[in-house]
Design an enzyme around this catalytic site. Structure first.
Site, PDB file in Angstrom:
ATOM      1  N   ARG A  17    -122.461  43.813  19.961  1.00  0.00           N
ATOM      2  CA  ARG A  17    -122.098  42.708  19.071  1.00  0.00           C
ATOM      3  C   ARG A  17    -121.631  41.498  19.867  1.00  0.00           C
ATOM      4  NH1 ARG A  17    -116.953  41.924  16.973  1.00  0.00           N
ATOM      5  NH2 ARG A  17    -116.985  40.282  15.413  1.00  0.00           N
ATOM      6  N   LYS A  31    -108.299  32.801   7.912  1.00  0.00           N
ATOM      7  CA  LYS A  31    -108.970  31.808   8.758  1.00  0.00           C
ATOM      8  C   LYS A  31    -109.723  30.799   7.897  1.00  0.00           C
ATOM      9  CE  LYS A  31    -107.385  33.211  12.629  1.00  0.00           C
ATOM     10  NZ  LYS A  31    -106.455  32.358  13.369  1.00  0.00           N
ATOM     11  N   SER A  90    -103.711  38.016  15.096  1.00  0.00           N
ATOM     12  CA  SER A  90    -105.077  37.754  15.563  1.00  0.00           C
ATOM     13  C   SER A  90    -106.103  38.829  15.221  1.00  0.00           C
ATOM     14  CB  SER A  90    -105.067  37.533  17.076  1.00  0.00           C
ATOM     15  OG  SER A  90    -104.684  38.721  17.714  1.00  0.00           O
ATOM     16  N   SER A 107    -111.982  31.840  13.135  1.00  0.00           N
ATOM     17  CA  SER A 107    -112.597  33.051  13.691  1.00  0.00           C
ATOM     18  C   SER A 107    -113.936  33.320  13.035  1.00  0.00           C
ATOM     19  CB  SER A 107    -111.662  34.236  13.441  1.00  0.00           C
ATOM     20  OG  SER A 107    -112.341  35.454  13.683  1.00  0.00           O
ATOM     21  N   ASN A 108    -114.781  34.027  13.775  1.00  0.00           N
ATOM     22  CA  ASN A 108    -116.052  34.501  13.204  1.00  0.00           C
ATOM     23  C   ASN A 108    -115.815  35.355  11.958  1.00  0.00           C
ATOM     24  OD1 ASN A 108    -116.602  37.619  14.077  1.00  0.00           O
ATOM     25  ND2 ASN A 108    -115.343  36.624  15.625  1.00  0.00           N
ATOM     26  N   HIS A 109    -114.605  35.901  11.813  1.00  0.00           N
ATOM     27  CA  HIS A 109    -114.348  36.774  10.672  1.00  0.00           C
ATOM     28  C   HIS A 109    -114.207  36.005   9.354  1.00  0.00           C
ATOM     29  CE1 HIS A 109    -114.411  40.240  13.202  1.00  0.00           C
ATOM     30  NE2 HIS A 109    -113.634  39.603  14.064  1.00  0.00           N
ATOM     31  N   TYR A 168    -107.547  39.013   7.238  1.00  0.00           N
ATOM     32  CA  TYR A 168    -107.483  38.113   8.394  1.00  0.00           C
ATOM     33  C   TYR A 168    -108.546  37.011   8.279  1.00  0.00           C
ATOM     34  CZ  TYR A 168    -108.457  36.789  13.285  1.00  0.00           C
ATOM     35  OH  TYR A 168    -108.707  36.099  14.443  1.00  0.00           O
TER      36      TYR A 168
END
Ligand code: 15L
Length: 271
Positions: free
Chosen positions: A172, A138, A73, A109-111, A134
């Site tokens: 953030r 996603k 994660s 994820s936002n990533h 990561y």
């Protein structure tokens, strides 16, 4: 929809979600590598290593819908991301197809879009801009979801989750905080909404400083109750404890952008 599987059930989000969802889906099945420490006598647990498809097939057997939180994660070594989030995610979708699962809610994820600057307001139709291996995994999961929806008729909802917790824990997170109950609302749309085929939503509460256009989620009935601004003093106090991070503070993905950064900051800032 009766039988739901929650992968990653022993993790932080899994633990929160399983408590909220148990009264809604009494037959909730849990899966992870190891059982949650506080597994109840009335809870069903099926262990599965995501990189082993036969174990994943066992976990999804007899299931109507999967909430896929499982995997690694945060940013990690390539081999870890590869096994858990690339091979593991493929195994989950493929096992679901083989066993006739109808719906998957995928914890993206936002990533996946973390290299958008914070002054950009983005929807779900922008080109992905992962900020880490990561984040790439996603984006891969979202692409896989699209493939399995188009080719095999699975109904898939990808949630680009911001940060789930009791409250936003820094500057953030005032933009990306997701109240656990709001996450549960989004998950239910993915598991139950009759019109859903394939969608990507942002997993974010009703935050005044959001960077994301999440109107599609609202079109499907999402009505978030969390407001990050209620905790702005707490977030500011926590932020004051952190060192300035010129790259991380500029981009939506925060420290995921600055870690291992060896590029041309001047060029990236102009984008
Ligand atoms: C994530 O995707 C991670 O799973 C979580 O640990 C946080 O780092 C979160 O993003 C975030 O961006 O705050």
């Amino acid at each position: 929809m009766a039988r739901i599987l929650l992968t990653g059930a022993a993790g932080d989000i899994g633990t929160r979600l399983r408590k909220i969802l148990k009264p809604i889906y009494p037959q909730l099945r849990l899966s992870d590598i190891k059982p949650p420490a506080d597994l109840g006598a009335d809870e069903e647990f099926v262990p599965a290593e995501l990189a082993r498809i036969e174990e994943v097939e066992r976990a999804v057997d007899g299931i109507d819908g999967v909430i896929h939180l499982g995997g690694f994660s945060v940013e990690g070594p390539w081999e870890t991301i590869l096994q858990s989030n690339i091979i593991g995610c493929y195994n989950l979708f493929e096992a679901a197809r083989r066993r006739g699962v109808k719906r998957i809610v995928f914890a993206s994820s936002n990533h996946a879009v973390g290299f958008y600057p914070r002054h950009h307001h983005i929807g779900v139709d922008v080109t992905v801009r992962p900020d880490s291996r990561y984040g790439v995994s996603k984006a891969f999961g979202e692409a896989l979801g699209s493939l399995y929806a188009d080719k095999h008729g699975l109904r898939v909802l990808c949630l680009r989750i911001g940060n789930v917790g009791d409250k936003p824990i820094d500057q953030r997170r005032l933009s990306i905080w997701l109240k656990p109950e709001d996450l549960a609302q989004l998950v239910r749309i993915g598991l139950e909404h009759p019109d859903l085929r394939f969608e990507i939503f942002y997993g974010v509460s009703a935050n005044a400083r959001t960077w994301w256009d999440n109107h599609k989620a609202y079109d499907y009935g999402y009505r978030p109750t969390g407001h990050a601004e209620d905790y702005r003093e707490h977030a500011a106090a926590e932020q004051a404890k952190l060192k300035p991070d010129p790259i991380g503070d500029f981009f939506q993905g925060g420290s995921f952008c600055s870690m291992e950064f060896s590029g041309d900051a001047g060029r990236v800032w102009k984008t």
